[in-house]
Write a protein that holds these residues in place. Structure first.
Motif, PDB file in Angstrom:
ATOM      1  N   ASP A 170       8.522  -6.177  73.320  1.00  0.00           N
ATOM      2  CA  ASP A 170       7.881  -7.482  73.371  1.00  0.00           C
ATOM      3  C   ASP A 170       8.954  -8.561  73.439  1.00  0.00           C
ATOM      4  N   ASP A 171       9.044  -9.225  74.578  1.00  0.00           N
ATOM      5  CA  ASP A 171       9.959 -10.345  74.762  1.00  0.00           C
ATOM      6  C   ASP A 171      11.394  -9.993  74.385  1.00  0.00           C
TER       7      ASP A 171
ATOM      8  N   GLU B 137      14.285  -9.779  64.868  1.00  0.00           N
ATOM      9  CA  GLU B 137      13.904 -10.952  65.652  1.00  0.00           C
ATOM     10  C   GLU B 137      15.053 -11.953  65.734  1.00  0.00           C
TER      11      GLU B 137
ATOM     12  N   ASP C  36       7.591   0.064  71.815  1.00  0.00           N
ATOM     13  CA  ASP C  36       6.863  -1.151  72.147  1.00  0.00           C
ATOM     14  C   ASP C  36       7.898  -2.249  72.386  1.00  0.00           C
TER      15      ASP C  36
END
Length: 263
Positions: A8-9, A196, A6
């Motif tokens: 995401d950004d 992150e 997955d």
């Protein structure tokens, strides 16, 4: 799919999805890891988070799959599995994107290689680590015999490889096998927070640092100092370098994700 991905950004979350089998690595999962690594490279992701479903991160090779074969057929099968797995490791290593691994439960065999190959490895305090190979008469794969001596030293590496001694999470952190130990309840959140933070960082600089550390393990000091000088000069003139200095002088947080690549 035995490996989920997955993105995401710019953050890729890869999940080993054979929790009922301890995320054992057979042909399908090895192929899935290589496909995921190539997807990350093609998409230019900024960070990778690797996790495993179920009680254990990865127990190593799929012995049930291997036991169905013998002789030349088994040899060809294992070669195919390791070729795919090793190409995945090479692809991750060649990328600028740092890899974070969050491990729990049993980490053995090739699973130990996946954990050791990550740039940052977070372990639940209930996790345990074992090489496992000689217990079944095998030798290492997944870079285990390359990563272990570099992380924990050749003497400790031989101890683990020859005796299959089980290492607790606390000992793994103490000898440098993992980066940090957290409670099982904190593992997912801490790993996501770490990945992150890396996603928001200067990706090209991260890649250069990864290569410097790898090269420095065998490089002559003088040659390595020259390499450092060249690398920091290139980083300083990059968009990320300019943004970082401007942010520091402007007393604000840098936004490396918006820094355009240098021409």
């Amino acid at each position: 799919m035995s490996v989920g991905i997955d993105i995401d950004d710019g953050l890729a979350h890869l999940t080993l999805r054979r929790g009922e089998a301890g995320n054992a690595i057979g042909l399908d999962m090895a192929r899935g890891l290589l496909d995921a690594a190539r997807t990350c490279a093609a998409e230019g992701v900024r960070a990778v988070l690797l996790t495993g479903e179920g009680k254990s991160f990865c127990v190593g090779g799929d012995l049930r799959e291997f036991s169905r074969l013998s002789g030349e057929a088994l040899e060809k099968h294992l070669t195919a599995v390791t070729d795919l797995l090793h190409d995945a490791l090479r692809t991750f290593a060649a990328s600028d994107a740092p890899v974070v691994a969050a491990v729990q439960g049993a980490v053995a065999g090739a699973g130990l290689g996946l954990a050791a190959s990550a740039d940052v490895t977070l372990a639940a305090d209930t996790a345990s680590f074992t090489a496992a190979y000689t217990g079944i008469g095998y030798t290492p794969d997944a870079g285990v015999s390359w990563f272990l001596p570099r992380l924990i030293g050749p003497k400790r590496a031989l101890d683990l490889l020859l005796t299959n001694r089980r290492v607790t999470a606390a000992e793994a952190a103490g000898i440098g096998l993992v980066s940090r130990v957290v409670t099982p309840g904190e593992l997912t959140e801490e790993a996501a927070r770490t990945a992150e933070a890396l996603r928001r960082g200067p990706t090209a600089a991260f890649g250069a640092i990864r290569r410097l550390v790898a090269a420095g393990l065998t490089a002559d000091l003088g040659a390595h100092l020259d390499r450092e000088a060249h690398t920091i000069a290139a980083a300083a003139t990059s968009a990320a370098g300019r943004e970082g200095v401007a942010a520091f002088l402007g007393k604000r947080a840098p936004d490396f994700t918006r820094a355009a690549p240098s021409a």
